[in-house]
Design a protein around this motif. Structure first.
Motif, short mmCIF file in Angstrom:
data_model
loop_
_atom_site.label_atom_id
_atom_site.label_comp_id
_atom_site.label_asym_id
_atom_site.label_seq_id
_atom_site.Cartn_x
_atom_site.Cartn_y
_atom_site.Cartn_z
N GLU A 46 0.85 -1.18 0.00
CA GLU A 46 0.00 0.00 0.00
C GLU A 46 0.89 1.24 0.00
O GLU A 46 1.94 1.25 0.67
CB GLU A 46 -0.89 0.04 1.25
N GLY A 62 -6.73 3.04 -6.80
CA GLY A 62 -6.18 1.70 -6.93
C GLY A 62 -7.24 0.66 -7.18
O GLY A 62 -8.46 0.94 -7.16
N THR A 98 -3.03 4.56 -2.25
CA THR A 98 -3.13 3.70 -3.42
C THR A 98 -3.20 2.26 -2.93
O THR A 98 -2.23 1.73 -2.39
CB THR A 98 -1.92 3.87 -4.36
N ARG A 100 -3.40 -1.67 -3.19
CA ARG A 100 -3.07 -2.83 -4.02
C ARG A 100 -3.35 -4.15 -3.29
O ARG A 100 -3.47 -5.19 -3.92
CB ARG A 100 -1.61 -2.77 -4.45
N GLU A 291 -1.67 -12.79 -8.29
CA GLU A 291 -0.46 -11.99 -8.10
C GLU A 291 0.70 -12.91 -7.78
O GLU A 291 0.54 -13.93 -7.10
CB GLU A 291 -0.63 -10.99 -6.96
#
Length: 311
Positions: A46, A62, A98, A100, A291
């Motif tokens: 983050e 994000g 942001t 993630r 991921e």
């Protein structure tokens, strides 16, 4: 508070985390369960950028921004308010996050936001608080926030906030199968209580886990990975079981639910194999997002700051 030199912006990054081992004990009178956990910070992170403002506000961008409230309930906003109160700061701040790390995915993304906000505001406001004092404030915000400050690999006891750094050699490669719809931690523990009416009184971490971490060998680590919440998370989110079934037929060394789920983490022997496993998950269409990450990663850290006299 020292205000001789103002910082127009502070950029801090904090990691999401995986639970390599999670042992659950009985709930206490307050409803919190006794836990024995091994955390590892990973490279899915983050970002929080703090800039001076009249009030304390937050905005989020994000992939997971639509799952987060940009108001006083946001954990990053709560972190800033707590630090302002503790340090006697009257200056405001705007926190641009942001995101993630998946929301409700068992990887403590909200805790990473809080840790990043604490450090960013501390640097922006120049409060002069020691890192240990920030750690105490982090513990007030949530059990996972202190670890997001320190990062690396650690053993956590109690509610998960009594941390002891763990020696972990090597770099580990993980593949994350992420479900868009998160799980409520409270609901997962309720389901665990139903499935385990007579839990181990005092959960603990076996010596074999620590030896595997010290070895730096992913094959040895794979043998000791385990999450007591796997079955509860799988009952509430059948997609978890689908991901694990696909991983069982892949080159993954082992897989487990991250925290309270529903993210599933698979340990790979190396990066090329992790990429292969990730492609297998994408092809199977059993996860909404996939991921490839590494661990251990550092805790909350400053990425950049610009002084007014340098701007």
């Amino acid at each position: 508070m020292n205000t001789s030199v103002m910082l127009p912006a502070v950029h801090v990054r904090a990691p999401g985390m995986l639970t390599l081992v999670l042992r659950v004990g009985p709930a206490g009178a307050d409803g919190d369960h006794q836990l024995a956990t091994v955390y590892q910070a990973v490279s899915l992170h983050e970002d929080v950028v703090a800039t001076p403002a009249e009030e304390i506000t937050v905005s989020t961008t994000g992939p997971w921004a639509d799952r987060v409230a940009d108001d006083e309930t946001n954990l990053a906003c709560r972190a800033a308010r707590l630090l302002a109160e503790a340090s006697g700061t009257s200056t405001g701040v705007h926190l641009q996050i942001t995101k993630r790390v998946p929301v409700g995915g068992g990887m403590a993304g909200g805790s990473a936001d809080a840790a990043a906000a604490l450090l960013a505001c501390d640097l922006l406001w120049q409060t002069g608080l020691a890192r240990e004092e920030l750690g105490h404030l982090a513990a007030e915000l949530g059990a996972d926030v202190p670890f997001a400050l320190t990062g690396g690999t650690a053993v956590a006891l109690g509610r998960g906030d009594r941390l002891t750094p763990a020696l972990a050699r090597g770099c580990y490669h993980w593949v994350l199968g992420i479900r868009a719809q998160g799980l409520s931690t409270g609901e997962v523990f309720t389901e665990w209580d139903r499935l385990h009416p007579d839990p181990e009184p005092v959960p603990h971490i076996d010596d074999a886990v620590m030896a595997a971490l010290i070895s730096g060998d992913p094959h040895r680590l794979a043998e000791v990975l385990g999450n007591d919440l796997d079955d509860a998370a799988g009952n509430l989110a059948p997609a978890v079981q689908q991901v694990q079934q696909v991983l069982a037929d892949s080159p993954a060394l082992a897989s487990l639910v991250a925290g309270s789920g529903p993210t599933v983490a698979a340990l790979a022997p190396d990066h090329p194999t992790a990429v292969e496993i990730a492609e297998t998950l994408r092809t199977a269409r059993v996860a909404d997002h996939v991921e490839v990450v590494t661990g251990p990663a550092p805790g909350a850290r400053l990425l950049e700051s610009v002084r007014e006299d340098e701007a």
